[in-house]
Design an enzyme around this catalytic site. Structure first.
Site, mmCIF file in Angstrom:
data_model
loop_
_atom_site.group_PDB
_atom_site.id
_atom_site.type_symbol
_atom_site.label_atom_id
_atom_site.label_comp_id
_atom_site.label_asym_id
_atom_site.label_seq_id
_atom_site.Cartn_x
_atom_site.Cartn_y
_atom_site.Cartn_z
ATOM 1 N N GLN A 127 0.830 -1.208 0.000
ATOM 2 C CA GLN A 127 0.000 0.000 0.000
ATOM 3 C C GLN A 127 0.867 1.261 0.000
ATOM 4 O OE1 GLN A 127 -2.214 0.550 3.633
ATOM 5 N NE2 GLN A 127 -3.745 1.860 2.663
ATOM 6 N N SER A 130 1.121 6.589 2.779
ATOM 7 C CA SER A 130 1.841 7.580 3.585
ATOM 8 C C SER A 130 3.119 8.045 2.911
ATOM 9 C CB SER A 130 2.213 6.979 4.943
ATOM 10 O OG SER A 130 1.073 6.719 5.701
ATOM 11 N N GLU A 245 -11.129 -0.589 5.477
ATOM 12 C CA GLU A 245 -10.079 -0.949 6.414
ATOM 13 C C GLU A 245 -10.590 -0.797 7.845
ATOM 14 O OE1 GLU A 245 -6.592 1.393 5.723
ATOM 15 O OE2 GLU A 245 -5.386 0.319 7.195
ATOM 16 N N ASN A 381 -5.713 6.891 15.961
ATOM 17 C CA ASN A 381 -6.899 6.956 16.817
ATOM 18 C C ASN A 381 -7.368 8.393 17.033
ATOM 19 O OD1 ASN A 381 -6.586 4.233 16.843
ATOM 20 N ND2 ASN A 381 -6.690 4.007 19.067
ATOM 21 N N GLU A 382 -6.445 9.338 16.912
ATOM 22 C CA GLU A 382 -6.850 10.745 17.027
ATOM 23 C C GLU A 382 -7.649 11.174 15.795
ATOM 24 O OE1 GLU A 382 -3.788 9.581 17.851
ATOM 25 O OE2 GLU A 382 -4.209 9.781 19.988
#
Lengths: 395, 371
Positions: A127, A130, A245, A381-382
């Site tokens: 993938q 990023s 995802e 998670n943020e």
């Protein structure tokens, strides 16, 4: 209100259990304890190919493309049972990410070329999302693709690319229109990892393993036919993929299996001459963790039953990512604590099946460090909290 | 796998929530909880008429044949409106113990419960016993055909409103021994009953109750009450978890609404990320508490039912506290006042956290049930 599964679903569970019983002896033992295993490319592919042969490797794909086309409940039963049996998961990059994107947005030629090889395991995908400057703010990515006749020329860098060292293909978000707003100039491109100009450089993470990589593109020529969907519409496909995802159900069943292994360890370990699991402090922490996990299992079941009824489940499922990853991390933490001093050796300095202390202690500290990633990847998670704040709470 | 409610259950919820919206406003609540009696007795009669006191009871005793899910629906709505009426001690605990015991006493009392003609309070806690139901200093002795009760009970919720008490006492065995625990029905007006009434958190009333040679009627088998008691307590806990979820839902709605309207630094405070994330954590806790409540109610009676109830009680207590403390924090100064309802919901949740065992107690019970 009814917790039971239908007779058809129970029959399906029996079929899954039958398959597991048949498959288990064919698998190397280390696949059953992911916190201890160091898996090679072949290790990953053994299970993948067994499932492929059975026709079960792509539970959610339509039959027309070689999938099992299971209902959401069947998929839940399958993932829960294989977790319970200590079987590994398949890697998501082909089956769960690029595959569904190609099915939804790709053209016929792309479907024909790529889907069968994802299913068979002949192509390993990674993938390319990023970048060094684009983490949580993914839309600020800069890896550039310039159209030149019948191909694109790609220049730039991707990073944190999981297991790119094994990959035959990479699906990339690339910038095709630098003048447009960040989200509007992105395209979704499929790139052959053997293309000249690609360099893969491993990154060793906290557990000492080269799990992720930097991938460099230096004027890499990519045929234009490898563009998925429309140019500059890549962000739409990327969001589709991220939602896939995020909503992966039954991750609690993985934590459940890890908790069962942790309990076995706590029974074997001693404290003041008695099993560690009898220590009131340890038992208390273990029970608190399990209570949270039990609630999470029911949260999953609630979302499952909504999906099974055909209701659309939106960003609510982000809570599964947040709560699920936090519980995963707590199980790993307590497992490391359970083995006391035998968490301290650096297992990467030992051979594959070597352990300093008891076998079960091998890799537990590494697992703890490795799983810090769970609250970072797939939208940190943020970021998930930002999504819930906006989409669910309307803030 | 289906988490949807039946048509009857939805009907029950709708009629109750409509009644509470029309007749149980926060303004009314403040008035009657501050009155000498502390409640408005008309509501109990209306609850009987709406059929909710009969909903979970068996048809042969004047009930409507429902069960735990009906109690869950009722208590969730009660929690949302901060209702003080003693549904759980009367219907779930009293009804549950009598159903379990059967016989003449069940035939006599259950129809009265279903019809709203009696209010029960459950006198189980003792100063030394904390959360252990078997740690009893109260004793009962058979004298002639009846039993005579002696002892002291602490913080009997709803006792000032009750006409009848359900009392645990030891008829044999040593303190804390499982055998020898019995349950009795005692008229509150009976000889030797003394009460000290007081207000408890979140609008409730309670009494410390003393018994001196008080006549009592045995429920079920003498000396063998602990097991049925534990079972009925599981039902009571599951019902109170639903009540907590109703209260949590109200706090969640109040807090997000406030964050959207309250402005500081020129914008709604809900635009600040630090508060957004705090509210998302509240939301996650709410969802997990909802799951815990469902788990407890749906697993009642299963072999691992008690363990699931304890897990749910422990986890939900933590979630509820997290939601409530954040609700007060985000409301700021106004959240500290008794004028706003937020603080009263907070107190109800703290009360429910302790009632029938703290989270720590239930984690210990979970671990014990493992061994």
């Amino acid at each position: 209100m009814d917790l039971s599964f239908s007779p058809q679903e129970e029959a399906f569970r029996q079929e899954v259990l039958g398959f597991i019983a048949e498959a288990k002896p064919k698998l190397p033992q280390k696949l059953g304890a992911p916190e201890q295993a160091r898996l090679s490319k072949d290790d990953y592919l053994i299970w993948h190919r067994l499932l492929f042969k059975k026709g079960w490797v792509a539970p959610a794909w339509p039959k027309a493309f070689g999938g099992a086309d299971w209902s959401v409940t069947q998929r839940y039963i399958f993932s829960t049972e294989i977790a319970k049996a200590g079987m590994p998961t398949t890697l998501p990059f082909g089956l769960g990410m690029v595959g569904p994107v190609i099915i939804a947005f790709g053209n016929d030629a792309q479907k024909k070329k790529f889907l069968p090889r994802i299913l068979s395991g002949d192509d390993w995908w990674c993938q390319g999302y990023s970048e060094p400057g684009a983490g949580s703010d993914l839309a600020s990515l800069r890896c550039r693709a310039v159209r030149d006749g019948d191909h694109y020329v790609v220049t730039g860098q991707k990073t944190w690319t999981t297991l790119a060292q094994y990959a035959d293909w990479i699906f990339c978000l690339v910038r095709t229109d630098p003048a447009a707003k960040p989200q509007e100039g992105i395209s979704f491109l499929l790139i052959d990892m053997k293309s000249p100009g690609i360099t893969v450089k491993p990154i060793v993470i906290l557990d000492g393993a080269p799990e992720v990589n930097e991938v460099f593109f230096d004027s890499v020529k990519v045929p234009a036919e490898n563009l998925v969907g429309d140019e500059n519409k890549g962000w739409t496909y990327a969001k589709f993929l991220l939602a896939h995802e995020r909503s992966a159900l039954a991750s609690a069943s993985r934590s459940r299996a890890a908790l069962a292994r942790l309990k076995a360890i706590a029974k074997a370990e001693q404290l003041d001459g008695a099993p560690l699991i009898r220590d009131p402090d340890f038992a208390h922490k273990l029970a608190a963790l399990e209570a949270d996990l039990m609630a999470l299992e029911f949260t999953e079941l609630r979302i499952l039953s909504q999906e099974a009824k055909g209701e659309k489940v939106g960003s609510e499922s982000s809570i599964l990512k947040v709560a699920g990853s936090e519980i995963q991390q707590r199980v790993a933490d307590l497992a490391m604590e359970a083995v006391g001093y035998y968490a301290l050796p650096n297992d990467m300095s030992l051979g594959d099946n070597e352990a300093v202390g008891p076998d079960y202690a091998r890799g537990l500290a590494g697992r703890y460090f490795n799983l810090r990633k769970a609250s970072i990847y797939g939208g940190s998670n943020e970021i998930q909290r930002n999504i819930i704040a906006k989409a669910v709470l309307g803030l | 796998m289906d988490f949807s409610f039946s048509e009857e259950q939805n009907l029950l919820r709708n009629s109750l929530s409509r009644y509470l919206a029309d007749h149980y406003s926060y303004e009314d609540w403040r008035k009657f909880t501050a009155s000498p009696e502390g409640r408005d007795p008309r509501h109990w009669r209306q609850f009987a008429e709406l059929g909710l006191l009969a909903a979970p009871l068996p048809e042969e005793h004047g009930g409507l044949g429902g069960g735990a899910i009906e109690s869950m629906v009722v208590m969730e709505e009660f929690g949302r409106a901060l209702v003080v009426e003693p549904f759980v001690p009367t219907v779930v605990i009293g009804g549950g113990l009598l159903m379990n015991a059967g016989g003449a006493l069940a035939e006599e009392i259950l129809p009265k419960i279903a019809g709203g003609e009696t209010i029960l309070a459950f006198a189980f806690a003792e100063a030394q016993g904390r959360y252990n139901l078997a740690d009893l200093a109260t004793t009962a002795k058979k004298q002639g055909g009846a039993h005579i009760l002696n002892g002291q009970k602490s913080v009997v919720l709803g006792a000032p409103w009750a006409d009848t008490l359900i009392v645990t006492a030891r008829t044999g065995g040593a303190r804390r021994e499982p055998g020898g625990v019995s349950v009795f029905l005692v008229e509150k007006g009976a000889k030797g009953v003394s009460t000290r009434d007081y207000a408890a958190m979140s609008g409730l009333r309670a009494s410390d109750v003393g018994f001196e040679n008080t006549p009592a009627r045995l429920i079920g088998e003498e000396g063998a009450a602990l097991e049925p008691l534990e079972k009925v307590m599981d039902h009571a806990i599951a019902a109170h978890l639903a009540e907590a979820n109703g209260a949590i839902a109200r706090l969640m709605a109040a807090t997000t609404e406030y964050a959207k309207t309250r402005k500081q630094f020129g914008q709604p405070i809900g635009k600040f990320q630090v508060l957004q994330h705090r509210m998302v954590d509240m939301y996650i806790a709410q969802q997990q508490a909802l799951s815990a409540g469902l788990m407890a109610n749906l697993k009642l009676g299963d072999t691992d039912g008690s363990r699931a109830v304890s897990a749910a009680k422990a986890a939900a207590g933590k979630y509820a506290r997290a939601v409530a403390e954040s609700a007060v924090q985000i409301h700021g100064g106004i959240g500290m006042t008794g004028e706003l309802d937020v603080g009263h919901y907070f107190k109800r949740l703290v009360l429910l956290e302790t009632l029938y065992g703290s989270p720590d107690h239930h984690l210990r019970r979970m671990a014990r049930l493992d061994q």
